[in-house]
Scaffold this motif. Structure first.
Motif, mmCIF file in Angstrom:
data_model
loop_
_atom_site.group_PDB
_atom_site.id
_atom_site.type_symbol
_atom_site.label_atom_id
_atom_site.label_comp_id
_atom_site.label_asym_id
_atom_site.label_seq_id
_atom_site.Cartn_x
_atom_site.Cartn_y
_atom_site.Cartn_z
ATOM 1 N N LEU A 16 0.828 -1.208 0.000
ATOM 2 C CA LEU A 16 0.000 0.000 0.000
ATOM 3 C C LEU A 16 0.862 1.257 0.000
ATOM 4 N N PHE A 17 1.949 1.226 0.757
ATOM 5 C CA PHE A 17 2.867 2.375 0.792
ATOM 6 C C PHE A 17 3.470 2.628 -0.587
ATOM 7 N N LEU A 18 3.879 1.565 -1.268
ATOM 8 C CA LEU A 18 4.465 1.716 -2.603
ATOM 9 C C LEU A 18 3.428 2.239 -3.603
ATOM 10 N N ILE A 19 2.199 1.733 -3.502
ATOM 11 C CA ILE A 19 1.146 2.176 -4.423
ATOM 12 C C ILE A 19 0.847 3.658 -4.226
ATOM 13 N N VAL A 20 0.718 4.064 -2.973
ATOM 14 C CA VAL A 20 0.431 5.476 -2.685
ATOM 15 C C VAL A 20 1.579 6.360 -3.156
ATOM 16 N N SER A 21 2.819 5.911 -2.959
ATOM 17 C CA SER A 21 3.977 6.701 -3.382
ATOM 18 C C SER A 21 4.010 6.854 -4.899
ATOM 19 N N ILE A 22 3.786 5.756 -5.610
ATOM 20 C CA ILE A 22 3.774 5.826 -7.080
ATOM 21 C C ILE A 22 2.639 6.733 -7.561
ATOM 22 N N ALA A 23 1.462 6.592 -6.934
ATOM 23 C CA ALA A 23 0.328 7.436 -7.320
ATOM 24 C C ALA A 23 0.630 8.904 -7.068
ATOM 25 N N PHE A 24 1.314 9.197 -5.977
ATOM 26 C CA PHE A 24 1.670 10.582 -5.665
ATOM 27 C C PHE A 24 2.512 11.189 -6.780
ATOM 28 N N PHE A 25 3.559 10.491 -7.166
ATOM 29 C CA PHE A 25 4.469 11.040 -8.181
ATOM 30 C C PHE A 25 3.797 11.105 -9.558
ATOM 31 N N VAL A 26 3.006 10.091 -9.898
ATOM 32 C CA VAL A 26 2.345 10.106 -11.204
ATOM 33 C C VAL A 26 1.369 11.275 -11.302
ATOM 34 N N LEU A 27 0.585 11.492 -10.250
ATOM 35 C CA LEU A 27 -0.390 12.585 -10.270
ATOM 36 C C LEU A 27 0.303 13.942 -10.281
ATOM 37 N N ARG A 28 1.359 14.093 -9.506
ATOM 38 C CA ARG A 28 2.052 15.390 -9.452
ATOM 39 C C ARG A 28 2.837 15.676 -10.724
ATOM 40 N N LEU A 29 3.178 14.641 -11.482
ATOM 41 C CA LEU A 29 3.901 14.858 -12.735
ATOM 42 C C LEU A 29 2.970 15.261 -13.881
ATOM 43 N N MET A 30 1.656 15.190 -13.637
ATOM 44 C CA MET A 30 0.723 15.649 -14.658
ATOM 45 C C MET A 30 0.914 17.144 -14.899
ATOM 46 N N PRO A 31 0.874 17.591 -16.154
ATOM 47 C CA PRO A 31 1.151 19.005 -16.445
ATOM 48 C C PRO A 31 0.114 19.937 -15.835
ATOM 49 N N GLY A 32 0.580 21.120 -15.439
ATOM 50 C CA GLY A 32 -0.316 22.140 -14.927
ATOM 51 C C GLY A 32 -0.577 22.028 -13.445
ATOM 52 N N SER A 33 -1.290 23.008 -12.942
ATOM 53 C CA SER A 33 -1.672 23.075 -11.540
ATOM 54 C C SER A 33 -3.185 22.903 -11.415
ATOM 55 N N PRO A 34 -3.684 22.416 -10.290
ATOM 56 C CA PRO A 34 -5.138 22.290 -10.133
ATOM 57 C C PRO A 34 -5.887 23.607 -10.275
#
Length: 317
Positions: A16-34
């Protein structure tokens, strides 16, 4: 057994820790800001909001603040876009009942119908019932659940008007249950076909085994031999299909929930990723990931419950 469960639980937490970490970086690498698409905010306001959420800092620094909030404060953040300022898990908790009712009902319907269909197909092997069921299995496995959802919505709800087109969130309990019938049906077709296909294969193999022949020579009728011996042994490998099937239904319900406007977690996950609501997207992904890894643990434990030989082997080792 207890030591094994503790070990598997520790591995589950690590996954779960690895999944959350990967999801964090993938989402933050999306272009632009919310906040980039918000026309009501000035550039200065967007800059201030990015600084408040640490979005103006490098990714490792953002990740540090995220882990600090989770580990020290048990704070997973608040929604940025969809429901600004509301705690992530407060939103998810509100959405859990609709998703759970939808998915659990689909699974509870799928298991007995799939077992019945698979048993009939095996008992009537290479006969008309087997051919009909095999054809239906191919259709149900090949067609995605959202296609069934669209067809049911168009014909059953739109043309025949037997059920509502979308989920009735403002109606009473009876109206809400009625509006869930079509999404449940759409999600149940594939699991029914999967259980039927696997059980048919297992039962056919078991029915041709030597100990089944011995059971028949001792005077047991075919139905008695199937229920007392063949069916039980065939359920052992089937457990590896039935229990994780809940996760598969949960994943497929994301689109089905959107089609029928069911206020579940699937819809909030899709919407949060679309608008870059990072905390809410991570919270929803954590929920799905927890269900997935928990089912794996349940499968391992269930083997020892269903088949006593597995428990004896574990004790000897």
């Amino acid at each position: 057994m207890g030591k094994y469960i503790l070990k598997r639980t520790g591995m589950m937490v690590l996954i779960l820790f690895l999944i959350v970490s990967i999801a964090f970086f993938v989402l933050r690498l999306m272009p632009g800001s919310p906040y980039d698409d918000d026309q009501d905010l000035s550039p200065e306001a967007i800059e201030a909001l990015n600084a408040k959420m640490h979005l103006d800092k490098p990714l490792p620094v953002q990740y540090f603040y995220f882990l600090k909030g989770v580990a020290l404060e048990n704070n997973w953040g608040t929604s940025i876009k969809l429901r600004p300022g509301v705690d992530v898990f407060a939103i998810i908790v509100e959405r859990i009942p609709a998703s759970m009712v939808l998915n659990i009902a689909s699974l509870l319907i799928s298991i007995p119908l799939g077992i019945l269909a698979g048993s009939l197909a095996a008992v009537f092997k290479n006969k008309l019932p087997d051919y009909i069921l095999s054809f239906m299995v191919i259709i149900c496995i090949s067609v995605p659940s959202f296609v069934f959802a669209s067809l049911l919505q168009y014909f059953v709800a739109g043309k025949l008007e037997w059920f509502p087109l979308i989920y009735d969130a403002t109606g009473d309990t009876a109206a809400q249950i009625k509006s869930l019938v079509l999404p449940i049906m759409a999600l149940a077709f594939s699991p029914i076909a999967t259980i039927c296909r696997y059980l048919r294969g297992e039962l056919i193999e078991t029915l041709s085994s030597e100990y089944m022949l011995l059971a028949r020579t001792k005077g047991l009728k075919k139905a008695q031999a199937v229920m007392r011996h063949a069916f039980r042994n065939s359920m052992v490998p089937l457990a590896n299909i039935i229990i994780p099937m809940f996760t598969n239904i949960l994943g497929g319900s994301m689109v089905v929930e959107s089609i029928f406007a069911v206020p579940g977690i699937g819809g909030i996950l899709v919407d949060s990723i679309t608008v870059s609501d990072y905390p809410l997207a991570i919270g929803a992904l954590l929920f799905y990931s927890f269900i997935s890894v928990a089912t794996i643990l349940i499968v391992d434990i269930s083997y020892g419950i269903i088949d006593p030989r597995i428990r004896l082997g574990a004790k000897k080792s």
